[in-house]
Design a protein around this motif. Structure first.
Motif, short mmCIF file in Angstrom:
data_model
loop_
_atom_site.label_atom_id
_atom_site.label_comp_id
_atom_site.label_asym_id
_atom_site.label_seq_id
_atom_site.Cartn_x
_atom_site.Cartn_y
_atom_site.Cartn_z
N ALA A 18 22.65 -6.73 7.85
CA ALA A 18 22.50 -8.14 8.20
C ALA A 18 23.55 -8.55 9.22
CB ALA A 18 22.61 -9.01 6.95
N GLN A 19 24.77 -8.03 9.05
CA GLN A 19 25.84 -8.35 9.98
C GLN A 19 25.54 -7.78 11.37
OE1 GLN A 19 29.80 -6.86 8.99
NE2 GLN A 19 30.66 -8.81 9.68
N GLY A 20 24.92 -6.61 11.39
CA GLY A 20 24.53 -6.01 12.67
C GLY A 20 23.54 -6.90 13.42
N PHE A 21 22.56 -7.42 12.69
CA PHE A 21 21.59 -8.33 13.32
C PHE A 21 22.28 -9.61 13.79
CE2 PHE A 21 18.20 -5.99 10.85
CZ PHE A 21 17.54 -5.52 11.98
N LYS A 22 23.25 -10.07 13.01
CA LYS A 22 23.98 -11.28 13.40
C LYS A 22 24.72 -11.05 14.71
CE LYS A 22 28.03 -12.33 12.42
NZ LYS A 22 29.36 -12.55 11.82
N GLU A 23 25.37 -9.89 14.84
CA GLU A 23 26.13 -9.60 16.06
C GLU A 23 25.22 -9.48 17.27
OE1 GLU A 23 28.27 -6.13 14.89
OE2 GLU A 23 29.72 -7.25 13.66
N ARG A 24 24.04 -8.87 17.08
CA ARG A 24 23.07 -8.78 18.19
C ARG A 24 22.58 -10.19 18.56
NH1 ARG A 24 22.11 -6.94 21.63
NH2 ARG A 24 19.97 -6.18 21.76
N PRO A 59 26.63 0.15 -1.75
CA PRO A 59 28.02 -0.18 -1.42
C PRO A 59 28.99 0.44 -2.43
CG PRO A 59 26.94 -2.06 -2.42
CD PRO A 59 25.88 -1.03 -2.22
N GLN A 60 30.16 0.82 -1.93
CA GLN A 60 31.18 1.37 -2.82
C GLN A 60 31.86 0.26 -3.62
OE1 GLN A 60 33.83 3.62 -0.30
NE2 GLN A 60 32.39 5.34 -0.09
N ASP A 61 32.01 -0.91 -2.98
CA ASP A 61 32.65 -2.05 -3.65
C ASP A 61 31.63 -3.19 -3.69
OD1 ASP A 61 34.10 -4.25 -4.46
OD2 ASP A 61 35.87 -3.76 -3.26
N MET A 62 30.97 -3.35 -4.83
CA MET A 62 29.89 -4.34 -4.93
C MET A 62 30.41 -5.77 -4.80
SD MET A 62 26.70 -4.32 -5.02
CE MET A 62 25.56 -5.68 -4.90
N GLU A 63 31.62 -6.01 -5.27
CA GLU A 63 32.18 -7.36 -5.18
C GLU A 63 32.42 -7.74 -3.72
OE1 GLU A 63 36.06 -9.95 -6.73
OE2 GLU A 63 35.64 -7.97 -7.57
N ALA A 64 32.98 -6.80 -2.95
CA ALA A 64 33.22 -7.05 -1.52
C ALA A 64 31.89 -7.18 -0.78
CB ALA A 64 34.05 -5.93 -0.93
N GLU A 65 30.92 -6.36 -1.18
CA GLU A 65 29.59 -6.42 -0.57
C GLU A 65 28.96 -7.79 -0.79
OE1 GLU A 65 25.63 -5.32 0.86
OE2 GLU A 65 27.64 -4.55 1.25
N GLN A 66 29.05 -8.29 -2.02
CA GLN A 66 28.44 -9.57 -2.34
C GLN A 66 29.11 -10.71 -1.57
OE1 GLN A 66 25.65 -9.56 -4.42
NE2 GLN A 66 25.46 -11.55 -3.42
N LYS A 67 30.42 -10.61 -1.45
CA LYS A 67 31.16 -11.64 -0.71
C LYS A 67 30.75 -11.63 0.76
CE LYS A 67 35.40 -12.27 -1.91
NZ LYS A 67 36.88 -12.12 -2.08
N LEU A 68 30.58 -10.43 1.33
CA LEU A 68 30.18 -10.31 2.73
C LEU A 68 28.76 -10.82 2.92
CD1 LEU A 68 30.82 -9.40 5.59
CD2 LEU A 68 30.06 -7.09 4.97
N VAL A 72 27.87 -13.71 5.56
CA VAL A 72 26.94 -13.42 6.67
C VAL A 72 25.70 -14.31 6.58
CG1 VAL A 72 25.44 -11.66 7.69
CG2 VAL A 72 27.76 -11.06 6.98
N GLU A 73 25.21 -14.52 5.37
CA GLU A 73 24.01 -15.36 5.22
C GLU A 73 24.28 -16.77 5.72
OE1 GLU A 73 20.65 -16.63 1.88
OE2 GLU A 73 22.49 -15.59 1.24
N GLU A 74 25.43 -17.31 5.36
CA GLU A 74 25.80 -18.65 5.83
C GLU A 74 25.84 -18.68 7.36
OE1 GLU A 74 29.75 -21.56 5.91
OE2 GLU A 74 29.68 -19.84 4.54
N GLN A 75 26.46 -17.66 7.96
CA GLN A 75 26.59 -17.61 9.41
C GLN A 75 25.22 -17.45 10.08
OE1 GLN A 75 29.28 -14.29 9.67
NE2 GLN A 75 31.13 -15.57 9.53
N LEU A 76 24.37 -16.64 9.48
CA LEU A 76 23.03 -16.44 10.05
C LEU A 76 22.24 -17.75 10.08
CD1 LEU A 76 22.11 -13.03 8.38
CD2 LEU A 76 22.22 -13.44 10.85
N TYR A 77 22.30 -18.49 8.99
CA TYR A 77 21.56 -19.76 8.94
C TYR A 77 22.11 -20.77 9.95
CZ TYR A 77 18.57 -18.76 4.91
OH TYR A 77 17.60 -18.25 4.07
N VAL A 78 23.42 -20.88 10.00
CA VAL A 78 24.01 -21.88 10.89
C VAL A 78 23.82 -21.48 12.36
CG1 VAL A 78 26.42 -21.09 11.12
CG2 VAL A 78 25.91 -23.53 10.97
N ASN A 79 23.82 -20.17 12.63
CA ASN A 79 23.58 -19.70 14.00
C ASN A 79 22.12 -19.87 14.40
OD1 ASN A 79 26.25 -19.04 13.98
ND2 ASN A 79 25.99 -16.83 14.20
N ARG A 80 21.23 -19.59 13.45
CA ARG A 80 19.80 -19.79 13.77
C ARG A 80 19.52 -21.28 13.97
NH1 ARG A 80 14.88 -17.62 10.03
NH2 ARG A 80 15.46 -19.44 8.78
#
Length: 325
Positions: A18-24, A59-68, A72-80
């Motif tokens: 998702a972050q990759g799509f955000k960066e593109r 993900p190796q760290d599920m807590e960090a994954e969930q936080k990311l 990213v979801e917040e950023q994707l919505y506000v950018n869209r």
């Protein structure tokens, strides 16, 4: 090759993809390619809202994954939302901002873009509310302050317009009430139909002051010549004008090659409440012709049938025959 590139876009954990799509999307937005940017942001959102987990790397760290994911979801919505705002998709902008604010109610960009979209839709009160809430979060936000000033200015204009509109509506209601009272006092009968004619803006009115019961009534009147399928329209006939007064400047008729429509050789008729016809004297004023309790006005138009005396009997028989069919 293309398929391989597409596959690479979906490699990594769900948050990383998702972050990759955000960066593109950000790259496209930097070039003001709003449609392309929106597409990438939408792909990123689609990844995050997909309930499946098997498509992505674990993900190796599920807590960090969930936080990311949340970030990213917040950023994707506000950018869209920005893309939709630039593309003038204002309703979609507000929906994306609402989604971002559900994740983070303190997102000032979401407040700004939502307020801007609502302002563009002229939903001033809603825009005012959103912009004000955004400034409570970031009181020094210059862009949001400027937008809020614009919204307030528009709100003032709309309030003035609404006040004038309400005053105009109230005046029209008062005019209608005074007019109805004047018609009732004169015993004038009115009726509507399913197919009213176009009167070109003409109407029954009190003149010169529509709010004064002492003003004179004016009526739109149609002279109908049924034996020749012709007519003359008078937009404003004062109630005290005699029928012969208006006939005096209308006659002779330009199409009357046989000279049948001379003042001394015509009769005038009006419709009655009972559905018949009533002969009226040409010396009568319009008020006298209308206030006898027998004649009526249909669809706000006074109809006066003008018929040569020599043809009146035949015309009346035709009217009766059509009525009895």
């Amino acid at each position: 090759m293309i398929e391989a590139i597409k596959a690479l876009q979906y490699e990594g954990t769900k948050a990383e993809v998702a972050q990759g799509f955000k960066e593109r999307g950000n790259e496209m937005a930097a070039e003001k390619k709003w449609t392309d940017a929106k597409e990438f942001y939408s792909k990123g959102i689609a990844v995050l809202v997909d309930r499946g987990e098997d498509k992505w790397d674990k993900p190796q760290d599920m807590e960090a994954e969930q936080k990311l994911r949340t970030t990213v979801e917040e950023q994707l919505y506000v950018n869209r939302a920005l893309c939709n705002l630039e593309l003038k998709n204002y309703r979609s902008t507000t929906l994306d901002c609402a989604a971002a604010l559900r994740i983070n109610p303190s997102n000032v960009k979401a407040h700004y873009r939502s307020a801007a979209a609502l302002f563009a839709l002229d939903k001033v009160l809603e825009a005012l509310d959103v912009a004000s809430r955004g400034l409570k979060i970031d009181p020094d936000n210059v862009v949001l302050k400027k937008l809020l000033d614009q919204i307030r200015a528009r709100a003032t204009v709309k309030e003035q317009q609404d006040r004038r509109r309400r005053a105009e509506q109230k005046r029209k209601q008062q005019e209608q009430l005074v007019l109805a009272t004047a018609l009732k006092a004169r015993n004038i009968q009115l009726r509507g139909s399913k197919d009213p004619p176009n009167l070109e803006g003409a109407s029954i009115r009190l003149s010169p002051d529509p709010l004064s019961p002492t003003s004179m009534l004016e009526f739109p009147v149609m002279f109908l010549y049924p034996m020749h399928n012709q007519s003359d329209f008078i937009k404003a006939w004062a109630e005290k004008d005699a029928i012969e007064h208006h006939l005096s400047y209308i006659l002779p008729l330009p199409w009357d090659s046989k000279n049948e429509y001379k003042p001394s050789a015509i009769d005038c008729y009006m419709d009655t409440v009972s559905g018949g016809l009533m002969k009226i004297g040409k010396k009568l004023t319009l008020l006298e012709a209308l206030s006898n309790g027998k004649t009526e006005i249909v669809d706000g138009l006074v109809r006066i049938y003008v018929v040569p005396v020599s043809l009146a009997g035949r015309w009346i028989d035709e009217v009766k025959r059509k009525k009895n069919k």
